[in-house]
Write a protein that holds these residues in place. Structure first.
Motif: not given
Length: 189
Positions: A7-33
């Motif tokens: 995923i080219k875009e940065i994925i905005v998620v709510e927290g650290r657990d969301d980041t962990v799960k997203i990174k298991l599914a896809v190759d992406a960077d996240t930003l936590e609110t």
């Protein structure tokens, strides 16, 4: 081992657990609110991310998640959106709802069905069309909106929000009609 979707875009998620799960599914960077108390510093980071790489808002399918999505959308125009249906985001224990509880496949599907915001679309679907379709004010309106939101991959909304999302994501009358037919046929089964 299959290669993860990048995923080219940065994925905005709510927290650290969301980041962990997203990174298991896809190759992406996240930003936590870090929850729903979004401050100006977080908005500025999201705005910067949108300018540099684009942003996909991927929040929980609940009231706080929708509130966060709305705050970001209003402050940072042009974001993309990924949605999970509530039933895809319920913890196995039944206690908890969120991106972190979704399956890897549900997360991948949500990210493959990303919707782009648009302010230039003069909507084809009128509020009255939603009333006529039994999506606003009828005895089955809530269930119909839930199924429609799932089919169109735009998440669950109340009637007014549904109209706005149909406009925002440029859903045409034809696509709406096809999805509505699926919703109504599902009631007959």
């Amino acid at each position: 081992m299959e290669e993860k979707m990048k995923i080219k875009e940065i994925i905005v998620v709510e927290g650290r657990d969301d980041t962990v799960k997203i990174k298991l599914a896809v190759d992406a960077d996240t930003l936590e609110t870090n929850g729903s108390a979004i401050n100006n510093e977080t908005i500025e980071r999201i705005r910067h991310a949108q300018e540099k790489r684009g942003v996909i808002i991927f929040t929980d399918p609940d009231y706080p998640g929708e509130r966060i999505r709305k705050i970001i959308s209003e402050a940072v125009p042009g974001c993309k959106h990924a949605f999970l249906a509530k039933q895809e985001a319920i913890a196995k224990s039944g206690k908890g709802l969120g991106v972190e509880h979704a399956t890897i496949d549900a997360i991948k599907q949500a990210l493959e069905a990303v919707k782009q915001e648009s302010e230039e679309f003069s909507g084809e679907i009128e509020l009255q069309d939603l009333v006529d379709a039994g999506l606003i004010g009828g005895p089955k309106a809530k269930e119909r909106r839930e199924r429609l939101g799932s089919i169109l991959k735009i998440g669950y909304t109340n009637g007014k929000q549904l109209h706005k999302r149909l406009q925002m994501f440029q859903i045409t009358k034809e696509v709406f009609a096809t999805a509505l037919t699926d919703v109504l046929q599902g009631e007959k089964q």
